[in-house]
Write a protein that holds these residues in place. Structure first.
Motif, PDB file in Angstrom:
ATOM      1  N   ARG A 217       0.831  -1.204   0.000  1.00 17.70           N
ATOM      2  CA  ARG A 217       0.000   0.000   0.000  1.00 17.70           C
ATOM      3  C   ARG A 217       0.863   1.250   0.000  1.00 17.70           C
ATOM      4  O   ARG A 217       1.912   1.296   0.640  1.00 17.70           O
ATOM      5  CB  ARG A 217      -0.925   0.002   1.206  1.00 17.70           C
ATOM      6  CG  ARG A 217      -2.026  -1.049   1.152  1.00 17.70           C
ATOM      7  CD  ARG A 217      -2.832  -1.053   2.426  1.00 17.70           C
ATOM      8  NE  ARG A 217      -3.949  -1.986   2.362  1.00 17.70           N
ATOM      9  CZ  ARG A 217      -4.768  -2.249   3.388  1.00 17.70           C
ATOM     10  NH1 ARG A 217      -4.571  -1.626   4.553  1.00 17.70           N
ATOM     11  NH2 ARG A 217      -5.756  -3.114   3.239  1.00 17.70           N
ATOM     12  N   LEU A 218       0.399   2.271  -0.714  1.00 12.77           N
ATOM     13  CA  LEU A 218       1.148   3.525  -0.829  1.00 12.77           C
ATOM     14  C   LEU A 218       0.266   4.690  -0.428  1.00 12.77           C
ATOM     15  O   LEU A 218      -0.850   4.852  -0.941  1.00 12.77           O
ATOM     16  CB  LEU A 218       1.640   3.707  -2.277  1.00 12.77           C
ATOM     17  CG  LEU A 218       2.419   5.002  -2.560  1.00 12.77           C
ATOM     18  CD1 LEU A 218       3.753   4.978  -1.822  1.00 12.77           C
ATOM     19  CD2 LEU A 218       2.641   5.174  -4.061  1.00 12.77           C
ATOM     20  N   ASP A 219       0.763   5.505   0.489  1.00 11.86           N
ATOM     21  CA  ASP A 219       0.093   6.743   0.880  1.00 11.86           C
ATOM     22  C   ASP A 219       0.682   7.866   0.029  1.00 11.86           C
ATOM     23  O   ASP A 219       1.842   8.231   0.205  1.00 11.86           O
ATOM     24  CB  ASP A 219       0.323   7.032   2.356  1.00 11.86           C
ATOM     25  CG  ASP A 219      -0.441   8.249   2.844  1.00 11.86           C
ATOM     26  OD1 ASP A 219      -0.800   9.112   1.999  1.00 11.86           O
ATOM     27  OD2 ASP A 219      -0.659   8.368   4.064  1.00 11.86           O
ATOM     28  N   PRO A 220      -0.103   8.430  -0.905  1.00 10.97           N
ATOM     29  CA  PRO A 220       0.458   9.445  -1.807  1.00 10.97           C
ATOM     30  C   PRO A 220       0.859  10.729  -1.091  1.00 10.97           C
ATOM     31  O   PRO A 220       1.687  11.493  -1.599  1.00 10.97           O
ATOM     32  CB  PRO A 220      -0.683   9.691  -2.797  1.00 10.97           C
ATOM     33  CG  PRO A 220      -1.925   9.329  -2.046  1.00 10.97           C
ATOM     34  CD  PRO A 220      -1.528   8.186  -1.168  1.00 10.97           C
ATOM     35  N   ARG A 221       0.302  10.969   0.099  1.00 11.92           N
ATOM     36  CA  ARG A 221       0.677  12.166   0.851  1.00 11.92           C
ATOM     37  C   ARG A 221       2.060  12.000   1.500  1.00 11.92           C
ATOM     38  O   ARG A 221       2.816  12.958   1.622  1.00 11.92           O
ATOM     39  CB  ARG A 221      -0.362  12.455   1.938  1.00 11.92           C
ATOM     40  CG  ARG A 221      -1.751  12.765   1.401  1.00 11.92           C
ATOM     41  CD  ARG A 221      -1.755  13.987   0.509  1.00 11.92           C
ATOM     42  NE  ARG A 221      -3.112  14.394   0.168  1.00 11.92           N
ATOM     43  CZ  ARG A 221      -3.398  15.309  -0.747  1.00 11.92           C
ATOM     44  NH1 ARG A 221      -2.424  15.899  -1.429  1.00 11.92           N
ATOM     45  NH2 ARG A 221      -4.649  15.624  -0.991  1.00 11.92           N
TER      46      ARG A 221
END
Length: 382
Positions: free
Chosen positions: A230-234
């Motif tokens: 999972r990637l948090d774009p922030r």
């Protein structure tokens, strides 16, 4: 004496997407559909008196190939199902190998030592498979029967018949999709006359295992079994923007019209709606080689999910990684009860159009791109 032709199902989504299938009711892949023709021709002149299959759709569809030249009713037998994998069902093999390496090794090399929450044991699988085929053989004494089942289930059965212990399971190679094993049963005792023969696939270039090498050596790591992170774009805007820029440049030839803040805001909304909407893809050597982004809200009322971004690094695009991104999208959307997956692709992006077409997407409409040009709307039934 009864002759049993034990047949593994044709290539299914899990084989293609490299996800644990177990009793997850997956459909066949495009190659799997082609394998059915080769299987039908193999049995065209083989005398058969009965046809059995597990009740999962990939085996039922495979059994249908036998009926092309044999007017036989299909008998469904749930005991011929694949091993139930519990919490492993529909998880990518890359994720499992990373999170549970010891159990992944046991699963491949000593399945009786493998366990997962809610799963069936290997010895239980052996007992039910042996029970099922023994009853079928007795019911059709003196006849020839085709029996369609699954990879681990067939391997477990052959191991039981040949008295191969779990820790020596390597002595029974993995069977190809639609591979055939011929058994003789007399007086309740089985003899293996032929195991996992895939000769009908080789001349047609339709073998699934021919394009893989992970199974050739115990303990071998397959670099193409990716995991999803999972990637948090922030938190990691640079990684997300870099992948999106590469995709944009490949399609448009420049970054004209690219608006990073807008795409970052959209990605944040997608993640807020579904934590699995934005993931990187990571090889076993910890190399990040791509990214995919989903929009689960845009067409929720139509039970449709959108693939916004599907990017694989250029030097990895021949390694069957992109199709695993599609598998991720299919898994997420199905869990939500969606019936379709959609995406947009520029009309001049012929490589992408060919890839999505091979993944069973078809064009259902057109729209205009943000930087001009025509976009094809492509859709895949789930």
């Amino acid at each position: 004496m009864t002759t049993l032709y034990l047949i593994r199902h044709a290539e299914a989504e899990g084989n293609l997407y490299r996800r644990a299938q177990g009793q997850y009711d997956a459909a066949l892949s495009p190659k799997g559909e082609k394998q059915l023709d080769a299987l039908a021709e193999r049995f065209r002149t083989v005398p058969l008196d009965a046809l059995y299959s597990s009740d999962l759709r990939r085996t039922q569809r495979t059994a249908g190939a036998i009926t092309k030249y044999h007017a036989l009713p299909l008998h469904l037998e749930p005991r011929l199902r694949e091993m139930a994998l519990g919490v492993w069902e529909d998880r990518p093999f890359g994720d499992l190998a990373y999170a549970e390496p010891e159990m992944m090794d046991a699963f491949n090399n000593d399945p009786a030592a493998w366990h997962a929450e809610g799963a069936e044991g290997f010895l239980s699988l052996q007992r039910r498979m042996l029970e099922a085929v023994t009853e079928i053989a007795a019911r059709h004494d003196g006849q020839s029967v085709a029996v369609v089942s699954h990879g681990m289930a067939i391997r477990a059965l052959l191991a039981a018949i040949l008295a191969v212990p779990s820790r020596e399971i390597y002595k029974i190679p993995h069977g190809d999709n639609t591979a055939v094993s011929r058994l003789r049963c007399e007086g309740g005792a089985f003899t293996v006359e032929q195991s996992n023969d895939n000769s009908h696939l080789l001349t047609a270039g339709l073998s699934t295992l021919a394009r893989q090498d992970w199974w050739k050596e115990p303990g071998r790591v397959d670099l193409n079994n990716i995991r999803f992170q999972r990637l948090d774009p922030r938190k990691y805007p640079g990684l997300y923007t870099s992948c999106y820029e590469k995709t944009w440049r490949a399609v448009h030839g420049s970054l004209d019209g690219f608006q990073a803040p807008i795409y970052l805001d959209a990605a944040a909304r997608h993640v807020a709606a579904c934590p699995d909407a934005l993931v990187t893809i990571v090889r076993p050597d910890d190399t990040v080689v791509g990214i995919t982004e989903l929009d689960t809200e845009r067409s929720r009322a139509e039970h449709t999910g959108w693939i916004c971004l599907c990017y694989v690094e250029e030097d990895c695009r021949r390694a069957l990684l992109g199709v695993q991104l599609i598998g991720h999208a299919v898994s997420v959307f199905r869990r939500m009860g969606y019936k379709r997956a959609r995406l947009c692709v520029y009309e001049g992006n012929t490589d992408a159009i060919a890839f999505y077409t091979a993944c069973q997407f078809h064009t259902v409409g057109e729209t205009s791109g943000s930087s001009g040009g025509r976009l094809f709307i492509m859709e895949k039934a789930l």
